[in-house]
Each structure stands twice: as structure tokens, then as C-alpha cells.
Motif scaffolding. Structure first.
Motif, short mmCIF file in Angstrom:
data_model
loop_
_atom_site.label_atom_id
_atom_site.label_comp_id
_atom_site.label_asym_id
_atom_site.label_seq_id
_atom_site.Cartn_x
_atom_site.Cartn_y
_atom_site.Cartn_z
N VAL A 32 0.83 -1.20 0.00
CA VAL A 32 0.00 0.00 0.00
C VAL A 32 0.87 1.26 0.00
O VAL A 32 0.60 2.22 -0.73
N TRP A 33 1.93 1.25 0.81
CA TRP A 33 2.82 2.42 0.85
C TRP A 33 3.49 2.64 -0.50
O TRP A 33 3.62 3.79 -0.96
N GLY A 34 3.91 1.56 -1.16
CA GLY A 34 4.53 1.71 -2.47
C GLY A 34 3.58 2.31 -3.49
O GLY A 34 3.97 3.15 -4.29
N ARG A 35 2.32 1.87 -3.47
CA ARG A 35 1.34 2.44 -4.40
C ARG A 35 1.05 3.89 -4.07
O ARG A 35 0.90 4.72 -4.98
N PHE A 36 0.98 4.21 -2.78
CA PHE A 36 0.68 5.59 -2.38
C PHE A 36 1.82 6.52 -2.78
O PHE A 36 1.57 7.64 -3.25
N VAL A 37 3.06 6.07 -2.60
CA VAL A 37 4.21 6.91 -2.95
C VAL A 37 4.23 7.21 -4.45
O VAL A 37 4.65 8.29 -4.86
N ARG A 38 3.75 6.27 -5.27
CA ARG A 38 3.73 6.49 -6.71
C ARG A 38 2.61 7.43 -7.15
O ARG A 38 2.58 7.84 -8.31
N HIS A 39 1.69 7.73 -6.25
CA HIS A 39 0.60 8.67 -6.57
C HIS A 39 1.13 10.09 -6.33
O HIS A 39 1.15 10.58 -5.21
N LYS A 40 1.56 10.75 -7.38
CA LYS A 40 2.26 12.02 -7.25
C LYS A 40 1.40 13.10 -6.59
O LYS A 40 1.87 13.85 -5.74
N ALA A 41 0.12 13.18 -7.00
CA ALA A 41 -0.74 14.22 -6.43
C ALA A 41 -0.92 14.02 -4.93
O ALA A 41 -0.91 14.99 -4.16
N ALA A 42 -1.07 12.77 -4.52
CA ALA A 42 -1.25 12.50 -3.09
C ALA A 42 0.01 12.81 -2.30
O ALA A 42 -0.05 13.35 -1.20
N MET A 43 1.17 12.48 -2.84
CA MET A 43 2.42 12.74 -2.15
C MET A 43 2.68 14.25 -2.02
O MET A 43 3.07 14.73 -0.95
#
Length: 343
Positions: A32-43
Motif C-alpha cells: 500500500v505504501w509503495g502504491r501511495f508513494v507512486r501517486h504524485k498528487a497524493a504525495m
């Protein structure tokens, strides 16, 4: 014409194998963390929100803890600098803040300090509402979906009653009567009114998950109903909970600002972002910068939390698996071939 061959083509099979290899041996949290980190807008939103919260809490301090900004929300500077306009400017690539970067109001109070105080109150309301609505929604949804039957029927009727309650009217009454004394009560009331949507989503998750094999295994091992609900099922439904909690917090930010702007939310001498806009509405044509900063912080809070919620939704959704692009696969193949030749 669609092929009936159940076996995927070589390219699709390679992509799926590459994706499986990418997550092989990783825990759910790391995936989940890996997918979240790849979400540029969310990061980007997470970084902006974190920096904003640090500035809001550290600038004027919290309670007895002093801040680094020289002016307080109630301090009056008898000298109106630059006609009350913002003194913040850009000197090349670096900003210069001056004496009053957000300007001054009609009586000389520092708008930066007042905006920070309003942001602190708005953050308090937002987090209180999110915590309470999440706790109540998870508890109601869990008991309703797990036990079903009469328990489910009763809790769903209670949920429908709360859905029928006009949230704006109730919070307006509470804010108008108690908003000047206890802003925290405003957030608590919002939390006690906005949980039904989350409760229904959690109930749906529990109705599905209670039939899984791991629940039967936990029962065979002697786990109690509460242990099954909160130690075995809840971790598998945590994605729905976290995503909707963030969206509820964004809703609370907008609702509090709207009610305070209308004069039914946080009341003076307390300050919130919506109340600041309401207080300075008569100065719109003469001192428009008094509106800029509270409005910007409302947008920052609501927008960043919504984008973080979108990123969490994509991260927890198992259908949002990252399939490597053809360019990435070709690059890996070339690198592997070069390594083999070198050996």
C-alpha cells in the motif's frame, strides 16, 4: 472478436508476472505504501499539508507553548504599515516577509497571526470530527454487519434516523450557542452527526468479510466475537475506513467554514477561517487581501485532504495494480542482456 482462450498472451503474462514479482514477499502495508508513494498528487498534497500544519502550530504557538512569530492574534500595531497591505514580496528567487506579510486589518491587528489562529481552530474541528465520526461509524457498521439479524435491523434504523437529521441546522444551533465558548464542541457535534455514511460502508465490508475462510479459522481457534470483529476483520476493511475518514475530514473543513461565514459556526472572540471571512466581508472592495489568506488555507486543507484520500483509495484498491510499461520492460530486458554479455 473476443478470444475465448483462457490463457493470456505472452506480453500480458509477462506483465502480470513482473507485477507479481514486484510485490513478492512484501507485506500489505509495504504494498500500500509503495502504491501511495507512486501517486504524485497524493504525495505532493501530503507534503503541503504537513508543512502547512507545522507552520500553523509553530508560528503563534499552542496554548502555553510560545511560537516564533512576534505578533499575537490580538496584538495591535498602532503603525499601519504600507496602508495595511501585505508586506510579503519576492526578492529574486526568495521571498521577503516584512513586518506583516499578510497585511493588517482596520485596527492594526496582524492578519498572519489571526489566520494562523483560525487555521488552528479549523484543524481542531476537522480532526475531532474525523476521529469521532470514524470511531462511531466503524463501531456501528461492525456490529451491524457482523451480527446481522435484529442487531443489524435496529442499528440500521438508528442510522437512518441520523441521516434524516438536518446536519446544517443542528450544527448552526450548537455553533451559535456554544461557538464562542468551546469550538471543540462544534467538532464533536459534527462527528456525532456525520458517521452514517461510513457506518454503511463498513457494514457492507463486514457482511462480505465475515464469510471468508480466515474468519472460520479464527472461530475454530477459539477467538471471541470482538476479537474476530476488530483483530481479524477490521484490518481487512481498514482501506475503506481510512479513505472515507479523510473525505469526512475534508467535508468538515468546508462545512465549518460555510457555517462560520454565515455567522452560525465559531463565534467571536474565537476565530476560524470561515469566521474571518465573515468578519471582513464589509472590506471586500477596500481591503481584499483580508479575504485571500483565510480562503487560501480553506482550499489547502480541503484540496490536500481530498487528494490524499484519492491516493489512499488507489493504494488500497487491489485493482490498482501497477503494470510495467513496455518501455520499462524493454529497458530491463536490455540491461539483463548487457549483464549476461558482460559475464
Amino acid at each position: 472478436m473476443t478470444s475465448n482462450n483462457p490463457n493470456p498472451g505472452p506480453e500480458v503474462a509477462f506483465k502480470l508476472a513482473a507485477n507479481a514479482k514486484e510485490t513478492e514477499g512484501l507485506s500489505l502495508g509495504k504494498i500500500v505504501w509503495g502504491r501511495f508513494v507512486r501517486h504524485k498528487a497524493a504525495m505532493v498534497s501530503a507534503v503541503v499539508l504537513a508543512v502547512t500544519i507545522v507552520v500553523v502550530l509553530s508560528s503563534i504557538g499552542v496554548g502555553p507553548i510560545p511560537g516564533w512569530w512576534r505578533w499575537g492574534p490580538t496584538d495591535i500595531d498602532p503603525t499601519i504599515v504600507n496602508g495595511g497591505r501585505p508586506t510579503m514580496a519576492w526578492d529574486g528567487l526568495f521571498p521577503t516577509f516584512g513586518e506583516h506579510p499578510f497585511g493588517q486589518d482596520q485596527i492594526g491587528r496582524d492578519v498572519f497571526a489571526r489566520t494562523m489562529q483560525g487555521a488552528q481552530v479549523s484543524l481542531l474541528v476537522m480532526f475531532l470530527m474525523g476521529i469521532i465520526a470514524t470511531a462511531v461509524g466503524v463501531a456501528i457498521g461492525a456490529f451491524s454487519g457482523f451480527y446481522r439479524g435484529r442487531t443489524d435491523f435496529t442499528l440500521q434504523r438508528v442510522t437512518e434516523v441520523f441521516i434524516a437529521i438536518p446536519t446544517i441546522v443542528v450544527t448552526a444551533v450548537i455553533g451559535h450557542k456554544y461557538g464562542a465558548d468551546n469550538p471543540a464542541l462544534f467538532g464533536i457535534v459534527l462527528g456525532l452527526l456525520l458517521w452514517p455514511g461510513l457506518a454503511r460502508l463498513v457494514r457492507a465490508e463486514y457482511l462480505s468479510l465475515r464469510e471468508r475462510e480466515f474468519v472460520d479459522a479464527a472461530r475454530v481457534a477459539g477467538a471471541s466475537d470482538r476479537a474476530v470483529m476488530f483483530k481479524h476483520i477490521l484490518p481487512n476493511a481498514i482501506g475503506v475506513v481510512i479513505v472515507n475518514a479523510t473525505l469526512l475530514m475534508a467535508t468538515a473543513t468546508i462545512l465549518e467554514a460555510a457555517l462560520s461565514f454565515l455567522g452560525f459556526g465559531i463565534q467571536p472572540p474565537n476565530v476560524s477561517l470561515g469566521q474571518l471571512i465573515n468578519e471582513y466581508q464589509t472590506s471586500f472592495s477596500t481591503r481584499p487581501w483580508l479575504f485571500w489568506w483565510p480562503g487560501i488555507f480553506i482550499i489547502i486543507f480541503a484540496l490536500t485532504i481530498n487528494l490524499i484520500g484519492d491516493g489512499l483509495r488507489d493504494a488500497f484498491d487491489p485493482r490498482q495494480r501497477r503494470v510495467p510499461k513496455t518501455r520499462e520492460m524493454n529497458k530491463k530486458a536490455v540491461t539483463k542482456a548487457e549483464t549476461e554479455v558482460a559475464q
